[in-house]
Design an enzyme around this catalytic site. Sequence first.
Site, PDB file in Angstrom:
ATOM      1  N   TYR A 156     -15.106  25.520  85.411  1.00  0.00           N
ATOM      2  CA  TYR A 156     -14.638  25.941  86.733  1.00  0.00           C
ATOM      3  C   TYR A 156     -14.494  27.448  86.813  1.00  0.00           C
ATOM      4  O   TYR A 156     -14.579  28.153  85.798  1.00  0.00           O
ATOM      5  CB  TYR A 156     -13.314  25.252  87.079  1.00  0.00           C
ATOM      6  CG  TYR A 156     -12.079  25.829  86.391  1.00  0.00           C
ATOM      7  CD1 TYR A 156     -11.801  25.564  85.057  1.00  0.00           C
ATOM      8  CD2 TYR A 156     -11.189  26.643  87.093  1.00  0.00           C
ATOM      9  CE1 TYR A 156     -10.667  26.084  84.438  1.00  0.00           C
ATOM     10  CE2 TYR A 156     -10.051  27.163  86.486  1.00  0.00           C
ATOM     11  CZ  TYR A 156      -9.794  26.889  85.160  1.00  0.00           C
ATOM     12  OH  TYR A 156      -8.682  27.406  84.555  1.00  0.00           O
TER      13      TYR A 156
ATOM     14  N   ARG B 164     -19.487  34.707  84.852  1.00  0.00           N
ATOM     15  CA  ARG B 164     -18.669  33.965  83.884  1.00  0.00           C
ATOM     16  C   ARG B 164     -18.920  32.461  84.009  1.00  0.00           C
ATOM     17  O   ARG B 164     -18.927  31.740  83.011  1.00  0.00           O
ATOM     18  CB  ARG B 164     -17.180  34.292  84.071  1.00  0.00           C
ATOM     19  CG  ARG B 164     -16.319  33.784  82.932  1.00  0.00           C
ATOM     20  CD  ARG B 164     -14.891  34.268  83.009  1.00  0.00           C
ATOM     21  NE  ARG B 164     -14.222  33.806  84.218  1.00  0.00           N
ATOM     22  CZ  ARG B 164     -12.969  34.113  84.545  1.00  0.00           C
ATOM     23  NH1 ARG B 164     -12.254  34.903  83.763  1.00  0.00           N
ATOM     24  NH2 ARG B 164     -12.437  33.661  85.658  1.00  0.00           N
TER      25      ARG B 164
ATOM     26  N   ARG C 248     -19.920   5.441  80.994  1.00  0.00           N
ATOM     27  CA  ARG C 248     -19.156   6.200  79.997  1.00  0.00           C
ATOM     28  C   ARG C 248     -19.776   6.093  78.604  1.00  0.00           C
ATOM     29  O   ARG C 248     -19.828   5.018  78.014  1.00  0.00           O
ATOM     30  CB  ARG C 248     -17.706   5.706  79.943  1.00  0.00           C
ATOM     31  CG  ARG C 248     -16.862   6.567  79.006  1.00  0.00           C
ATOM     32  CD  ARG C 248     -15.431   6.086  78.863  1.00  0.00           C
ATOM     33  NE  ARG C 248     -14.695   6.980  77.962  1.00  0.00           N
ATOM     34  CZ  ARG C 248     -14.752   6.920  76.624  1.00  0.00           C
ATOM     35  NH1 ARG C 248     -15.501   6.010  76.029  1.00  0.00           N
ATOM     36  NH2 ARG C 248     -14.069   7.777  75.884  1.00  0.00           N
TER      37      ARG C 248
ATOM     38  N   HIS D 207     -20.444   9.212  75.260  1.00  0.00           N
ATOM     39  CA  HIS D 207     -20.265  10.642  74.991  1.00  0.00           C
ATOM     40  C   HIS D 207     -21.522  11.498  75.147  1.00  0.00           C
ATOM     41  O   HIS D 207     -21.456  12.585  75.715  1.00  0.00           O
ATOM     42  CB  HIS D 207     -19.678  10.854  73.594  1.00  0.00           C
ATOM     43  CG  HIS D 207     -18.232  10.446  73.479  1.00  0.00           C
ATOM     44  ND1 HIS D 207     -17.802   9.154  73.639  1.00  0.00           N
ATOM     45  CD2 HIS D 207     -17.120  11.171  73.218  1.00  0.00           C
ATOM     46  CE1 HIS D 207     -16.497   9.091  73.482  1.00  0.00           C
ATOM     47  NE2 HIS D 207     -16.049  10.298  73.226  1.00  0.00           N
TER      48      HIS D 207
ATOM     49  N   LYS E 206     -14.452  28.421  80.340  1.00  0.00           N
ATOM     50  CA  LYS E 206     -13.464  28.078  81.374  1.00  0.00           C
ATOM     51  C   LYS E 206     -13.627  26.597  81.687  1.00  0.00           C
ATOM     52  O   LYS E 206     -14.222  26.199  82.701  1.00  0.00           O
ATOM     53  CB  LYS E 206     -13.627  28.978  82.605  1.00  0.00           C
ATOM     54  CG  LYS E 206     -12.343  29.106  83.420  1.00  0.00           C
ATOM     55  CD  LYS E 206     -12.368  30.316  84.309  1.00  0.00           C
ATOM     56  CE  LYS E 206     -11.256  30.338  85.346  1.00  0.00           C
ATOM     57  NZ  LYS E 206      -9.883  30.347  84.867  1.00  0.00           N
TER      58      LYS E 206
ATOM     59  N   GLU F  89      -3.493  34.967  74.332  1.00  0.00           N
ATOM     60  CA  GLU F  89      -3.367  35.189  75.772  1.00  0.00           C
ATOM     61  C   GLU F  89      -2.195  34.375  76.283  1.00  0.00           C
ATOM     62  O   GLU F  89      -1.365  33.917  75.504  1.00  0.00           O
ATOM     63  CB  GLU F  89      -4.679  34.811  76.480  1.00  0.00           C
ATOM     64  CG  GLU F  89      -5.088  33.371  76.261  1.00  0.00           C
ATOM     65  CD  GLU F  89      -6.418  32.998  76.917  1.00  0.00           C
ATOM     66  OE1 GLU F  89      -6.829  33.654  77.876  1.00  0.00           O
ATOM     67  OE2 GLU F  89      -7.019  32.004  76.465  1.00  0.00           O
TER      68      GLU F  89
ATOM     69  N   LEU G 131      -9.887  33.548  77.065  1.00  0.00           N
ATOM     70  CA  LEU G 131     -10.740  33.643  78.246  1.00  0.00           C
ATOM     71  C   LEU G 131     -10.586  35.070  78.763  1.00  0.00           C
ATOM     72  O   LEU G 131      -9.486  35.461  79.171  1.00  0.00           O
ATOM     73  CB  LEU G 131     -10.292  32.652  79.325  1.00  0.00           C
ATOM     74  CG  LEU G 131     -11.209  32.726  80.531  1.00  0.00           C
ATOM     75  CD1 LEU G 131     -12.459  31.882  80.295  1.00  0.00           C
ATOM     76  CD2 LEU G 131     -10.517  32.290  81.789  1.00  0.00           C
TER      77      LEU G 131
HETATM   78  N1  PDD Z   1      -6.726  31.090  85.192  1.00  0.00           N
HETATM   79  N2  PDD Z   1      -6.803  33.054  80.500  1.00  0.00           N
HETATM   80  C1  PDD Z   1      -6.604  31.799  80.936  1.00  0.00           C
HETATM   81  C2  PDD Z   1      -6.380  30.721  79.927  1.00  0.00           C
HETATM   82  C3  PDD Z   1      -6.617  31.518  82.322  1.00  0.00           C
HETATM   83  O1  PDD Z   1      -6.442  30.259  82.743  1.00  0.00           O
HETATM   84  C4  PDD Z   1      -6.806  32.589  83.235  1.00  0.00           C
HETATM   85  C5  PDD Z   1      -6.819  32.383  84.722  1.00  0.00           C
HETATM   86  C6  PDD Z   1      -7.003  33.886  82.729  1.00  0.00           C
HETATM   87  C7  PDD Z   1      -7.208  35.082  83.634  1.00  0.00           C
HETATM   88  O2  PDD Z   1      -8.494  35.080  84.208  1.00  0.00           O
HETATM   89  P1  PDD Z   1      -8.805  35.808  85.609  1.00  0.00           P
HETATM   90  O3  PDD Z   1      -8.211  37.161  85.546  1.00  0.00           O
HETATM   91  O4  PDD Z   1     -10.270  35.816  85.704  1.00  0.00           O
HETATM   92  O5  PDD Z   1      -8.129  34.952  86.669  1.00  0.00           O
HETATM   93  C8  PDD Z   1      -7.005  34.074  81.351  1.00  0.00           C
HETATM   94  C9  PDD Z   1      -6.866  30.738  86.586  1.00  0.00           C
HETATM   95  C10 PDD Z   1      -6.282  31.680  87.569  1.00  0.00           C
HETATM   96  C11 PDD Z   1      -6.471  29.282  86.790  1.00  0.00           C
HETATM   97  O6  PDD Z   1      -6.802  28.488  85.929  1.00  0.00           O
HETATM   98  O7  PDD Z   1      -5.892  28.930  87.825  1.00  0.00           O
END
Ligand code: PDD
Length: 282
Positions: free
Chosen positions: A31, A50, A98, A100, A145, A177, A201
């Site tokens: 996503y 990304r 279903r 894998h 992501k 993070e 991320l």
């Molecule tokens: N998430 N790291 C993680 C694990 C995140 O879920 C996010 C943002 C970021 C920051 O990424 P960006 O600056 O591109 O938003 C870093 C979004 C906002 C979410 O899952 O809702």
Amino acid sequence: MSVFLNGRFTPDAEATISVFDRGFVFGDGVYELVPVYSRKPFRLDDHLRRLQASLDEIRLANPYAIDEWRELILQLIALQDFADQSVYIQVTRGVAPRDHPFPKGVSPTVFVFAQPLVTASAELKRTGVCAVTAVDNRWSRCNIKAISLLANILLRQQAVDVGCAETLLLREGWLTEGAASNIFVVKNGVLLAPPPSNLILTGITYDVVLELAAAHGIPHEVRAISEAEVRSADELWMTSSTREIMAIVTLDGVAVGAGVPGPLAQRMDALYQTFKQQVMRA
Ligand code: PDD
């Protein structure tokens, strides 16, 4: 609300997917979340790059060319009756019995919707937020992501359970993070950021913050940050597309620096807001 599902714009109540969608059954998808200010998507091409990187990592062909993505997202934005939006884009490996292994000859499911964008209030910016720490027990491909966010959800809930905004993650004594954000540290006037790797991320907001630091002569270093440095920081910030730049003023119940948003956080937030205005006017 109009949403986009598999090539069509449709009211959300009429948008349905199969219970055998691999996103639903396996969390097999990726996503993006794009902030939109006054109907202008912020850093859209970076988000789409990304998205491509995430799709490449999970070996799923991108269903659209970048121009097609841009066009459909702009159409979706125009259909909403609110101007500041957060546009959520999800691509899953589609519908199949279903099992894998990757199914053959199946089209991905593409779902895009917009919600009103809720950024931090002036009051929250003034006070800052509290955070807790936890061991980063996620997998080792956090650069993807992925929609399968169970580990992030459980970690973030640890903060929410004690009335805090975010959980800072430590892996073998090093800062990675936040559960849903990137984390910056300020020490002796220097802005520190953990380097991009498979363990974080790398946020679009993270990139903008480092660009602004470089453009405005703010000393900064991208390098590994130890737990001890986190705990002795003068300032801690969390950044994301929805939270922008938010000062963390308490960590595990202990004041960070003076216990109020620090001068560099306030400066960076001002630079970020100005930068957003410029992008909106462009
Ligand atoms: N998430 N790291 C993680 C694990 C995140 O879920 C996010 C943002 C970021 C920051 O990424 P960006 O600056 O591109 O938003 C870093 C979004 C906002 C979410 O899952 O809702």
